[in-house]
Design an enzyme around this catalytic site. Structure first.
Site, PDB file in Angstrom:
ATOM      1  N   PHE A 182       0.568  -1.720   0.361  1.00 19.02           N
ATOM      2  CA  PHE A 182       0.210   0.016  -0.208  1.00 19.02           C
ATOM      3  C   PHE A 182       0.276   0.934  -0.115  1.00 19.02           C
ATOM      4  O   PHE A 182       0.790   2.211  -0.712  1.00 19.02           O
ATOM      5  CB  PHE A 182      -0.708   0.325   1.668  1.00 19.02           C
TER       6      PHE A 182
ATOM      7  N   GLY B 180       1.817  -7.796  -1.048  1.00 14.73           N
ATOM      8  CA  GLY B 180       2.020  -6.901  -2.048  1.00 14.73           C
ATOM      9  C   GLY B 180       1.642  -7.946  -3.639  1.00 14.73           C
ATOM     10  O   GLY B 180       1.381  -8.976  -3.832  1.00 14.73           O
TER      11      GLY B 180
ATOM     12  N   ALA C 256       7.577  -6.099   5.987  1.00 12.65           N
ATOM     13  CA  ALA C 256       7.496  -6.319   6.696  1.00 12.65           C
ATOM     14  C   ALA C 256       6.146  -7.198   6.737  1.00 12.65           C
ATOM     15  O   ALA C 256       5.297  -7.366   6.367  1.00 12.65           O
ATOM     16  CB  ALA C 256       7.251  -4.761   7.653  1.00 12.65           C
TER      17      ALA C 256
ATOM     18  N   TYR D 296       4.593  -7.834  17.066  1.00 17.44           N
ATOM     19  CA  TYR D 296       5.058  -6.690  15.947  1.00 17.44           C
ATOM     20  C   TYR D 296       5.723  -5.887  16.907  1.00 17.44           C
ATOM     21  O   TYR D 296       6.959  -5.108  15.487  1.00 17.44           O
ATOM     22  CB  TYR D 296       3.463  -6.753  15.826  1.00 17.44           C
TER      23      TYR D 296
ATOM     24  N   ILE E  93     -18.720  -4.095  12.941  1.00 13.93           N
ATOM     25  CA  ILE E  93     -17.598  -3.276  14.104  1.00 13.93           C
ATOM     26  C   ILE E  93     -16.772  -4.599  15.270  1.00 13.93           C
ATOM     27  O   ILE E  93     -17.676  -5.132  15.495  1.00 13.93           O
ATOM     28  CB  ILE E  93     -18.558  -2.538  14.754  1.00 13.93           C
TER      29      ILE E  93
ATOM     30  N   ARG F  29      -8.779   6.565  16.133  1.00 16.34           N
ATOM     31  CA  ARG F  29      -7.933   5.701  15.505  1.00 16.34           C
ATOM     32  C   ARG F  29      -7.468   7.462  15.042  1.00 16.34           C
ATOM     33  O   ARG F  29      -8.661   8.325  14.331  1.00 16.34           O
ATOM     34  CB  ARG F  29      -8.242   5.091  14.314  1.00 16.34           C
TER      35      ARG F  29
ATOM     36  N   GLY G 177      -5.061  -7.660  21.213  1.00 15.75           N
ATOM     37  CA  GLY G 177      -4.035  -6.591  20.481  1.00 15.75           C
ATOM     38  C   GLY G 177      -4.212  -5.138  19.913  1.00 15.75           C
ATOM     39  O   GLY G 177      -2.532  -4.566  19.856  1.00 15.75           O
TER      40      GLY G 177
HETATM   41  N1  LIG Z   1      -0.704   1.071   6.665  1.00 16.42           N
HETATM   42  C1  LIG Z   1      -0.745   1.929   7.633  1.00 16.42           C
HETATM   43  O1  LIG Z   1      -1.393   2.345   8.535  1.00 16.42           O
HETATM   44  C2  LIG Z   1       0.813   1.617   8.184  1.00 16.42           C
HETATM   45  C3  LIG Z   1       0.728   2.281   9.994  1.00 16.42           C
HETATM   46  C4  LIG Z   1       2.514   1.675  10.755  1.00 16.42           C
HETATM   47  C5  LIG Z   1       2.962   0.826  10.040  1.00 16.42           C
HETATM   48  N2  LIG Z   1       2.893   0.284   8.802  1.00 16.42           N
HETATM   49  C6  LIG Z   1       4.808  -0.350   8.117  1.00 16.42           C
HETATM   50  O2  LIG Z   1       4.702   0.530   7.010  1.00 16.42           O
HETATM   51  C7  LIG Z   1       5.141  -0.262   6.702  1.00 16.42           C
HETATM   52  C8  LIG Z   1       4.343  -0.161   4.613  1.00 16.42           C
HETATM   53  O3  LIG Z   1       2.908  -0.525   5.550  1.00 16.42           O
HETATM   54  P1  LIG Z   1       1.897  -1.057   3.645  1.00 16.42           P
HETATM   55  O4  LIG Z   1       0.354  -0.648   4.694  1.00 16.42           O
HETATM   56  O5  LIG Z   1       1.874  -0.406   2.867  1.00 16.42           O
HETATM   57  O6  LIG Z   1       1.878  -2.760   4.336  1.00 16.42           O
HETATM   58  P2  LIG Z   1       1.324  -3.666   3.082  1.00 16.42           P
HETATM   59  O7  LIG Z   1       1.153  -4.961   3.574  1.00 16.42           O
HETATM   60  O8  LIG Z   1       0.318  -3.566   1.810  1.00 16.42           O
HETATM   61  O9  LIG Z   1       2.666  -3.507   2.699  1.00 16.42           O
HETATM   62  C9  LIG Z   1       4.136  -4.308   3.241  1.00 16.42           C
HETATM   63  C10 LIG Z   1       4.556  -5.000   1.943  1.00 16.42           C
HETATM   64  O10 LIG Z   1       6.232  -6.190   1.819  1.00 16.42           O
HETATM   65  C11 LIG Z   1       5.930  -6.732   1.492  1.00 16.42           C
HETATM   66  N3  LIG Z   1       6.738  -7.800   1.996  1.00 16.42           N
HETATM   67  C12 LIG Z   1       6.351  -8.473   2.758  1.00 16.42           C
HETATM   68  N4  LIG Z   1       7.276  -9.662   3.533  1.00 16.42           N
HETATM   69  C13 LIG Z   1       7.967  -9.330   3.099  1.00 16.42           C
HETATM   70  C14 LIG Z   1       9.456 -10.350   2.230  1.00 16.42           C
HETATM   71  N5  LIG Z   1      10.207 -11.151   3.625  1.00 16.42           N
HETATM   72  N6  LIG Z   1      10.582  -9.647   2.006  1.00 16.42           N
HETATM   73  C15 LIG Z   1       9.828  -8.553   0.903  1.00 16.42           C
HETATM   74  N7  LIG Z   1       9.056  -8.330   0.853  1.00 16.42           N
HETATM   75  C16 LIG Z   1       8.381  -8.535   2.128  1.00 16.42           C
HETATM   76  C17 LIG Z   1       4.316  -7.339   0.951  1.00 16.42           C
HETATM   77  O11 LIG Z   1       4.196  -8.371  -0.035  1.00 16.42           O
HETATM   78  C18 LIG Z   1       4.286  -6.237   1.006  1.00 16.42           C
HETATM   79  O12 LIG Z   1       3.968  -5.507  -0.185  1.00 16.42           O
HETATM   80  C19 LIG Z   1       5.381  -1.635   7.030  1.00 16.42           C
HETATM   81  O13 LIG Z   1       6.813  -1.545   6.941  1.00 16.42           O
HETATM   82  C20 LIG Z   1       4.333  -0.828   8.113  1.00 16.42           C
HETATM   83  O14 LIG Z   1       4.617  -1.848   9.219  1.00 16.42           O
HETATM   84  C21 LIG Z   1       1.995   1.161   7.888  1.00 16.42           C
END
Ligand SMILES: NC(=O)c1ccc[n+]([C@@H]2O[C@H](COP(=O)([O-])OP(=O)(O)OC[C@H]3O[C@@H](n4cnc5c(N)ncnc54)[C@H](O)[C@@H]3O)[C@@H](O)[C@H]2O)c1
Length: 306
Positions: free
Chosen positions: A7, A32, A68, A133, A193, A201, A262
């Protein structure tokens, strides 16, 4: 960039390309999708635990590390894989960056680091992770600091709150709350919900987050620092449902289910640090929601949401 098919990563890649940057992106496509990756990205299907990443990092100025294992409940059921991806994988990315002579790493932490805090708005100093996490994200921070200390690798850590907008992952068993409501309402079904709907949030629109990503590349005052990236305003889950319903001209009739384990009761970012660099979230919630709805409508029309 790691996590380019996700995303935030896919949105960031589009923005960087529009700003004239070249983007090399990797993702193992665990969550993704390949079609999320903009066409002009040089894409590699690769796991961040792969030992052979160094050549890909050669000549790169800034690495955005977003990949992640990031679904809190999945992390709770598999702490070992959580550590393998979020800690070892992250260190592997830092190491490849250092060996390749990358100037800077900007990487994702999370507001989950404040799970044990009850100070609102929450400043960056309130690190109280509880879930696997959150603990994995805190470990990344200590490694980032050690890489800077011993190898001079510059970093910026970003603690995103609830980022929302187009391309948000709606395929999970329990999708992020906004996407979940939008999908149910567009399908004519009753939204769910979890809990009482009183959880609050802090939501921030993905384009606003990208504004800060650009500051991280260009502004030296981001080096060696951690920033909360939220809007500094929060809404209850019920309020979000009301807002989505109002835009869609629907009177919602939610189904209430048991609380999800959690999850924090309240998130609210203290964004003083980020604002100090001239950043502020610009997108009004209604506008952001309309764009998120438009995206999901498109996905439905294309038959990607059954
Ligand atoms: N979206 C949010 O609101 C939010 C909030 C807090 C933190 N985050 C952090 O921001 C980052 C991006 O989040 P997002 O919402 O885009 O998540 P997302 O899941 O849409 O994107 C994460 C991408 O990482 C890829 N991935 C996972 N494990 C992998 C691996 N071992 N090797 C290579 N690629 C891998 C997945 O395929 C995915 O495309 C993450 O680190 C997440 O923890 C996001």
């Amino acid at each position: 960039m790691t996590g380019v098919a996700g995303f935030i990563g896919s949105n960031l890649a589009s923005r960087l390309l529009a700003e004239g940057y070249e983007v090399l992106g990797m993702d193992n496509l665990a969550y993704g999708l390949r079609e999320n990756v903009p066409e002009d990205v040089e894409f590699y299907r690769l796991d961040i635990r792969d030992k052979d990443m160094v050549p890909l990092f050669k000549g790169v100025d800034t690495v955005f590390h977003l990949a992640a294992k990031n679904c809190i409940s999945d992390c709770q059921t598999d702490p070992v894989e959580t550590a393998q991806i979020n800690v070892s994988g992250t260190v592997n990315v830092f190491e490849a960056a250092r060996r390749a002579g990358v100037r800077k790493i900007v990487y994702a932490e999370s507001s989950a680091l404040y799970e044990g805090s009850s100070i609102y708005p929450t400043p960056e100093s309130e690190e109280k992770p509880e879930s696997f996490y959150a603990v994995s994200k805190l470990a990344s921070m200590h490694f980032a600091k050690a890489y800077e200390r011993f190898y001079g690798l510059k970093f910026t850590a970003l603690r995103y709150f609830c980022v929302y907008g187009p391309v948000q992952d709606y395929r999970r068993t329990i999708p992020p709350v906004m996407s979940a409501f939008i999908i149910k309402l567009l399908k004519g079904e009753r939204p769910i919900i979890y809990g009482t709907g009183e959880k609050r949030r802090d939501f921030v629109y993905v384009d606003d987050v990208n504004d800060f990503h650009l500051i991280c590349i260009e502004n030296d005052r981001t080096h060696g620092r951690v920033f909360n990236i939220g809007s500094g305003v929060n809404y209850s889950v019920k309020e979000i449902l009301d807002r989505v319903s109002k835009i869609l001209h629907i009177t919602p009739d939610p189904i209430y289910k048991g609380d999800l384990p959690g999850e924090a009761q309240v998130t609210l970012a203290d964004i003083t640090q980020a604002k100090g660099l001239g950043w502020k979230p610009q997108t009004p919630m209604e506008e952001g929601l309309e764009r998120a709805i438009e995206y999901i409508r498109g996905e439905m029309k294309a038959g990607r949401i059954p």
